[in-house]
Scaffold this motif. Structure first.
Motif, short mmCIF file in Angstrom:
data_model
loop_
_atom_site.label_atom_id
_atom_site.label_comp_id
_atom_site.label_asym_id
_atom_site.label_seq_id
_atom_site.Cartn_x
_atom_site.Cartn_y
_atom_site.Cartn_z
N MET A 136 0.83 -1.21 0.00
CA MET A 136 0.00 0.00 0.00
C MET A 136 0.87 1.26 0.00
SD MET A 136 -3.01 -1.39 0.02
CE MET A 136 -2.27 -2.81 -0.76
N PHE A 137 1.94 1.24 0.84
CA PHE A 137 2.81 2.41 0.91
C PHE A 137 3.49 2.66 -0.42
CE2 PHE A 137 2.82 0.82 5.37
CZ PHE A 137 2.22 1.92 5.96
N ALA A 138 3.98 1.60 -1.05
CA ALA A 138 4.69 1.77 -2.31
C ALA A 138 3.75 2.18 -3.43
CB ALA A 138 5.41 0.47 -2.67
N VAL A 212 -6.36 -12.17 -2.42
CA VAL A 212 -7.33 -11.13 -2.07
C VAL A 212 -6.63 -9.79 -2.26
CG1 VAL A 212 -8.71 -10.11 -0.23
CG2 VAL A 212 -8.50 -12.60 -0.41
N TYR A 213 -7.18 -8.95 -3.13
CA TYR A 213 -6.57 -7.65 -3.41
C TYR A 213 -7.21 -6.57 -2.54
CZ TYR A 213 -4.64 -9.98 -7.50
OH TYR A 213 -3.96 -10.84 -8.32
N ALA A 214 -6.36 -5.73 -1.95
CA ALA A 214 -6.87 -4.62 -1.14
C ALA A 214 -7.55 -3.60 -2.05
CB ALA A 214 -5.73 -3.97 -0.38
N PRO A 215 -8.55 -2.89 -1.53
CA PRO A 215 -9.24 -1.88 -2.35
C PRO A 215 -8.33 -0.71 -2.71
CG PRO A 215 -10.50 -2.44 -0.37
CD PRO A 215 -9.14 -3.02 -0.20
N GLN A 216 -8.54 -0.14 -3.87
CA GLN A 216 -7.78 1.05 -4.29
C GLN A 216 -8.01 2.20 -3.33
OE1 GLN A 216 -5.54 1.43 -6.87
NE2 GLN A 216 -5.18 3.48 -6.03
N ILE A 222 -3.74 5.98 2.24
CA ILE A 222 -2.70 5.41 3.11
C ILE A 222 -1.76 6.46 3.66
CG2 ILE A 222 -0.97 4.91 1.34
CD1 ILE A 222 -2.04 2.49 4.13
N LYS A 223 -1.49 7.52 2.91
CA LYS A 223 -0.56 8.55 3.40
C LYS A 223 -1.12 9.26 4.63
CE LYS A 223 1.89 9.45 -0.93
NZ LYS A 223 2.23 10.47 -1.96
N ALA A 224 -2.40 9.54 4.60
CA ALA A 224 -3.03 10.18 5.76
C ALA A 224 -3.02 9.25 6.96
CB ALA A 224 -4.45 10.61 5.42
N ALA A 226 -0.81 6.86 7.54
CA ALA A 226 0.58 6.75 8.00
C ALA A 226 0.98 7.95 8.84
CB ALA A 226 1.52 6.60 6.81
N ALA A 227 0.47 9.14 8.46
CA ALA A 227 0.79 10.35 9.22
C ALA A 227 0.25 10.25 10.65
CB ALA A 227 0.22 11.58 8.52
N ILE A 228 -0.91 9.62 10.81
CA ILE A 228 -1.48 9.43 12.14
C ILE A 228 -0.63 8.45 12.94
CG2 ILE A 228 -3.48 8.56 13.42
CD1 ILE A 228 -5.22 9.54 11.06
N VAL A 229 -0.27 7.33 12.33
CA VAL A 229 0.52 6.31 13.00
C VAL A 229 1.87 6.87 13.46
CG1 VAL A 229 1.74 4.13 12.68
CG2 VAL A 229 -0.59 4.39 11.82
N HIS A 230 2.47 7.70 12.62
CA HIS A 230 3.80 8.24 12.93
C HIS A 230 3.75 9.60 13.61
CE1 HIS A 230 5.05 5.49 9.41
NE2 HIS A 230 5.37 4.91 10.55
N SER A 231 2.61 9.96 14.14
CA SER A 231 2.44 11.22 14.87
C SER A 231 2.84 12.43 14.04
CB SER A 231 3.27 11.19 16.17
OG SER A 231 2.93 10.07 16.95
N GLY A 232 2.51 12.39 12.76
CA GLY A 232 2.80 13.52 11.89
C GLY A 232 4.19 13.52 11.30
N GLU A 233 5.05 12.60 11.73
CA GLU A 233 6.39 12.49 11.16
C GLU A 233 6.41 11.37 10.12
OE1 GLU A 233 8.60 11.93 14.88
OE2 GLU A 233 9.37 13.97 14.64
#
Length: 256
Positions: A136-138, A212-216, A222-224, A226-233
Motif C-alpha cells: 500500500m505504501f509503495a 485477495v486484493y486490497a481496495p484502491q 494510506i498517506k493520511a 501513515a501520518a497518524i501512526v507516525h504522529s505527523g512524522e
C-alpha cells in the motif's frame, strides 16, 4: 593490492556534511546487514544540504567496508571534488543517481538495489500488486522504468527522470528497485516497505491460491493513515535513530 586506503575526514568537513556522511555510511551497512547488497554493486547517494554536491560509495568497496570518511563527494557531472581522493566511482551508478538528483532537488537520498525479490516483481507484466500492507505504501507513490541495458548511456537519464516523476518508489524492469527520500532514513524505510511488499507478493503467488486484493481506496488514503501512526512524522524519522543504533551495536567503525 588488497589493502584499503585509509581516509579520515572527521573535523575536516562541516558538521552538516559529517552528519550526512555518518547517516549514509550507516545506510550502506544496513543494506549489508539485510542482505540487500550486491557484492560491490548498487548504490545509495545523498545530497549535502545547501550544495549541489553528492556523496556516493567508492567503486570497489564492499558495503561493510564503507565509512563516513571514504564516501566520495562528487558534483552533478560526476567530477570528484577532492583531488586527493584515492577512490573512483561506478559510471553506471552515477548515471542513475545523477539523473534523479538533477530532477529531484527536494530529495536528499536515492537508494538503488538489485535484490532477487525486487527484480522478480519488476520483471512481471503486472508489477507490484495490492496484496499487503507494505505494498500500500509503495503503490501510493509508484513508478516504473523499462530496461535499457547497463545504465551507462547519458540519453537514458531523461527517460529515467520522466518515468520517476514525483514518485518515491520505482521498479526498474529486469533490473531492481529505486527509492527516494527527503532524508536518508526515509529512502531506507521506503526500500524496506518495497522489499517486504515484493517478498510477500512472491510468497502469495507461490501458494497457487486465489489472492485477495486490497481496495484502491485504501491506497488512496494510506498517506493520511501513515501520518497518524507516525504522529505527523515520516516512517524514516521514527525508525531511523533505532536503525543507526543497530549499526553502532554491530560495528561502530562505520562512523569513522
Amino acid at each position: 593490492m588488497y589493502q584499503l586506503p585509509q581516509v579520515d575526514l572527521k573535523n575536516k568537513v562541516s558538521a552538516q556534511e559529517w552528519q550526512v556522511r555518518v547517516d549514509l555510511a550507516a545506510c550502506y551497512r544496513l543494506l549489508q546487514m539485510h542482505g540487500w547488497d550486491d557484492l560491490i554493486h548498487t548504490h545509495i547517494s545523498a545530497r549535502i544540504p545547501g550544495t549541489e554536491h553528492i556523496l556516493i560509495n567508492a567503486f570497489g568497496l564492499a558495503f561493510e567496508e564503507i565509512t563516513a570518511s571514504n564516501l566520495v563527494k562528487i558534483d552533478i557531472d560526476g567530477n570528484i571534488i577532492d583531488p586527493d581522493c584515492p577512490f573512483e566511482i561506478n559510471p553506471a551508478g552515477f548515471t542513475i543517481h545523477s539523473a534523479v538528483h538533477e530532477a529531484r532537488h527536494e530529495d536528499m537520498c536515492a537508494l538503488h538495489v538489485h535484490t532477487n525479490e525486487t527484480i522478480a516483481v519488476a520483471s512481471t507484466q503486472e508489477g507490484l500488486l495490492r496484496l499487503s500492507q507494505y505494498s500500500m505504501f509503495a503503490l501510493a507513490s509508484m513508478s516504473y522504468h523499462d530496461y535499457e541495458g547497463l545504465a551507462v548511456n547519458a540519453d537514458e537519464k531523461l527517460r529515467l527522470q520522466n518515468d520517476l516523476g514525483n514518485a518515491n518508489f520505482m521498479l526498474l524492469r529486469n533490473h531492481g528497485a529505486l527509492t527516494m527520500g527527503k532524508t536518508i532514513g526515509d529512502a531506507f524505510m521506503h526500500m524496506y516497505d518495497l522489499t517486504r511488499a515484493c517478498q510477500v507478493q512472491l510468497q502469495v503467488m507461490a501458494t497457487g491460491m486465489d489472492p485477495v486484493y486490497a481496495p484502491q481506496s485504501i491506497i488512496d488514503g494510506i498517506k493520511a493513515q501513515a501520518a497518524i501512526v507516525h504522529s505527523g512524522e515520516t516512517g524514516g524519522q521514527k525508525a531511523w535513530p533505532a536503525m543507526v543504533r543497530r549499526v553502532f551495536r554491530n560495528d561502530p567503525t562505520f562512523a569513522q
